[in-house]
Design a protein around this motif. Structure first.
Motif, mmCIF file in Angstrom:
data_model
loop_
_atom_site.group_PDB
_atom_site.id
_atom_site.type_symbol
_atom_site.label_atom_id
_atom_site.label_comp_id
_atom_site.label_asym_id
_atom_site.label_seq_id
_atom_site.Cartn_x
_atom_site.Cartn_y
_atom_site.Cartn_z
ATOM 1 N N ILE A 99 0.858 -1.180 0.000
ATOM 2 C CA ILE A 99 0.000 0.000 0.000
ATOM 3 C C ILE A 99 0.898 1.235 0.000
ATOM 4 O O ILE A 99 1.942 1.251 0.658
ATOM 5 C CB ILE A 99 -0.913 0.016 1.240
ATOM 6 N N ALA A 100 0.489 2.254 -0.733
ATOM 7 C CA ALA A 100 1.309 3.465 -0.804
ATOM 8 C C ALA A 100 0.431 4.703 -0.738
ATOM 9 O O ALA A 100 -0.740 4.683 -1.134
ATOM 10 C CB ALA A 100 2.138 3.489 -2.085
ATOM 11 N N LEU A 101 1.018 5.774 -0.229
ATOM 12 C CA LEU A 101 0.396 7.096 -0.228
ATOM 13 C C LEU A 101 1.253 8.039 -1.054
ATOM 14 O O LEU A 101 2.482 8.011 -0.967
ATOM 15 C CB LEU A 101 0.270 7.644 1.194
ATOM 16 N N THR A 102 0.600 8.886 -1.843
ATOM 17 C CA THR A 102 1.300 9.941 -2.554
ATOM 18 C C THR A 102 0.606 11.264 -2.279
ATOM 19 O O THR A 102 -0.534 11.292 -1.806
ATOM 20 C CB THR A 102 1.312 9.692 -4.080
ATOM 21 N N ASP A 103 1.294 12.353 -2.580
ATOM 22 C CA ASP A 103 0.630 13.648 -2.505
ATOM 23 C C ASP A 103 -0.093 13.913 -3.819
ATOM 24 O O ASP A 103 -0.106 13.069 -4.725
ATOM 25 C CB ASP A 103 1.632 14.761 -2.164
ATOM 26 N N VAL A 104 -0.710 15.070 -3.933
ATOM 27 C CA VAL A 104 -1.521 15.362 -5.121
ATOM 28 C C VAL A 104 -0.663 15.563 -6.372
ATOM 29 O O VAL A 104 -1.193 15.592 -7.477
ATOM 30 C CB VAL A 104 -2.403 16.606 -4.879
ATOM 31 N N ARG A 105 0.655 15.675 -6.192
ATOM 32 C CA ARG A 105 1.548 15.791 -7.345
ATOM 33 C C ARG A 105 2.095 14.442 -7.779
ATOM 34 O O ARG A 105 2.868 14.359 -8.736
ATOM 35 C CB ARG A 105 2.709 16.737 -7.018
ATOM 36 N N GLY A 106 1.745 13.376 -7.040
ATOM 37 C CA GLY A 106 2.211 12.052 -7.385
ATOM 38 C C GLY A 106 3.535 11.673 -6.768
ATOM 39 O O GLY A 106 4.164 10.700 -7.196
ATOM 40 N N ARG A 107 3.976 12.386 -5.752
ATOM 41 C CA ARG A 107 5.240 12.096 -5.085
ATOM 42 C C ARG A 107 5.001 11.060 -3.995
ATOM 43 O O ARG A 107 4.161 11.245 -3.118
ATOM 44 C CB ARG A 107 5.813 13.378 -4.476
ATOM 45 N N LEU A 108 5.724 9.950 -4.051
ATOM 46 C CA LEU A 108 5.564 8.888 -3.064
ATOM 47 C C LEU A 108 5.927 9.394 -1.669
ATOM 48 O O LEU A 108 7.015 9.944 -1.464
ATOM 49 C CB LEU A 108 6.442 7.689 -3.420
ATOM 50 N N LEU A 109 5.014 9.203 -0.731
ATOM 51 C CA LEU A 109 5.229 9.656 0.640
ATOM 52 C C LEU A 109 5.518 8.512 1.591
ATOM 53 O O LEU A 109 6.307 8.654 2.525
ATOM 54 C CB LEU A 109 3.992 10.410 1.139
ATOM 55 N N TRP A 110 4.854 7.374 1.374
ATOM 56 C CA TRP A 110 4.958 6.262 2.334
ATOM 57 C C TRP A 110 4.556 4.970 1.656
ATOM 58 O O TRP A 110 3.679 4.957 0.789
ATOM 59 C CB TRP A 110 4.029 6.537 3.513
ATOM 60 N N THR A 111 5.222 3.879 2.015
ATOM 61 C CA THR A 111 4.834 2.546 1.564
ATOM 62 C C THR A 111 4.685 1.649 2.782
ATOM 63 O O THR A 111 5.431 1.762 3.749
ATOM 64 C CB THR A 111 5.876 1.935 0.607
ATOM 65 N N SER A 112 3.741 0.759 2.707
ATOM 66 C CA SER A 112 3.451 -0.132 3.828
ATOM 67 C C SER A 112 4.399 -1.319 3.836
ATOM 68 O O SER A 112 5.229 -1.496 2.936
ATOM 69 C CB SER A 112 2.007 -0.634 3.731
ATOM 70 N N THR A 113 4.246 -2.146 4.844
ATOM 71 C CA THR A 113 4.915 -3.437 4.857
ATOM 72 C C THR A 113 4.375 -4.288 3.712
ATOM 73 O O THR A 113 3.178 -4.297 3.446
ATOM 74 C CB THR A 113 4.654 -4.151 6.195
ATOM 75 N N ALA A 114 5.266 -4.997 3.033
ATOM 76 C CA ALA A 114 4.821 -5.918 1.990
ATOM 77 C C ALA A 114 4.191 -7.140 2.656
ATOM 78 O O ALA A 114 4.795 -7.763 3.531
ATOM 79 C CB ALA A 114 6.004 -6.331 1.118
#
Length: 205
Positions: A60-75
Motif C-alpha cells: 500500500i502506498a500514499l502519494t501527494d496530489v503531485r504524485g510524489r511517493l510519501l509512504w509505503t506499507s509493509t509488503a
C-alpha cells in the motif's frame, strides 16, 4: 545499502503530520501487487492473489496530489485484501488524527465506515448497482476521482519500473526493505532539478 536507504523511509504518522503542517488536506491511496517467483510450501500459497490470478506481495502506498511517493506499507502476502492491509497499519485512525482524507479507488470502499455523521477519511467512487446504471452525477464523481488518482498510479508505475521487483524470491521482510529503499531512490531522482547545460564562456576579442 538497501538497509541504509530503507531506514530513511518515514513513518506513516510523521508523513501525515508533516503534510498537515504544510497545509495539505488530502493524500492519494493505492495498492499494488509485486509479482514473486513460484516456490513450493505454505508461505508461497499465501501469496496467491485471487484478484490478479498470480502470486505476489501486496504493498500500500500514499502519494501527494503531485504524485510524489510519501509512504509505503509493509509488503504482505497478496492473499489478503487492500482493506485488510490498511487496517493492519490503522490507516484510517492515522488519517483522522492528522485531520486528512485519502482519495482511493473502488477497492477501498468500506474502509472508513464511520457512520453517516462522520466525515469520510477515505473518499471513493461509486460502484454500478447490479443490473442498473449509475446516475450521471455519480458517473461524474467517478471521473473526477479517476482524474485525481492518475498521478498516484503513475507513481506506482515508476516504482515498479525497477527490474528487481519483477522476479522477487525474497522473504517478506526483505521485500519490504527493498520497496522502501526504491521509494527513497525514486524520491531522490524526482527531487533532482533537471540538468542545465553550462553557459558558453564569452569569446575574448
Amino acid at each position: 545499502m538497501i538497509n541504509l536507504l530503507a531506514a530513511r523511509a518515514p513513518r506513516l504518522e510523521r508523513v501525515l503530520a508533516k503534510l498537515a503542517r504544510e497545509g495539505g488536506s488530502v493524500v492519494l491511496l493505492d495498492g499494488s501487487l509485486i509479482p514473486t517467483q513460484r516456490r513450493s510450501g505454505l508461505p508461497i500459497r499465501r501469496r496467491w492473489s485471487a484478484k490478479h490470478k498470480r502470486r505476489g506481495l501486496l504493498a500500500i502506498a500514499l502519494t501527494d496530489v503531485r504524485g510524489r511517493l510519501l509512504w509505503t506499507s509493509t509488503a504482505r502476502p497478496a492473499r489478503g485484501s487492500e482493506i485488510t492491509a490498511c487496517r493492519h497499519d490503522d490507516l484510517v485512525g492515522q488519517l483522522r488524527a492528522a485531520d486528512l482524507a485519502a482519495i482511493a479507488d473502488l477497492g477501498f470502499i468500506g474502509l472508513a465506515d464511520g457512520g453517516p455523521a462522520a466525515d469520510p477519511a477515505v473518499i471513493t467512487g461509486y460502484r454500478n448497482p447490479k443490473g442498473k446504471k449509475l446516475p450521471s452525477a455519480k458517473k461524474l464523481v467517478n471521473q473526477l476521482i479517476a482524474a485525481e488518482r492518475a498521478v498516484c498510479e503513475h507513481a506506482f508505475a515508476h516504482l515498479k519500473n525497477w527490474r528487481v521487483l519483477t522476479k522477487l524470491r525474497l522473504d517478506v521482510k526483505w521485500a519490504t526493505r527493498l520497496v522502501r529503499a526504491l521509494m527513497i531512490l525514486n524520491r531522490h531522482e524526482h527531487d533532482i532539478p533537471p540538468h542545465t547545460p553550462p553557459l558558453r564562456p564569452a569569446c575574448s576579442g
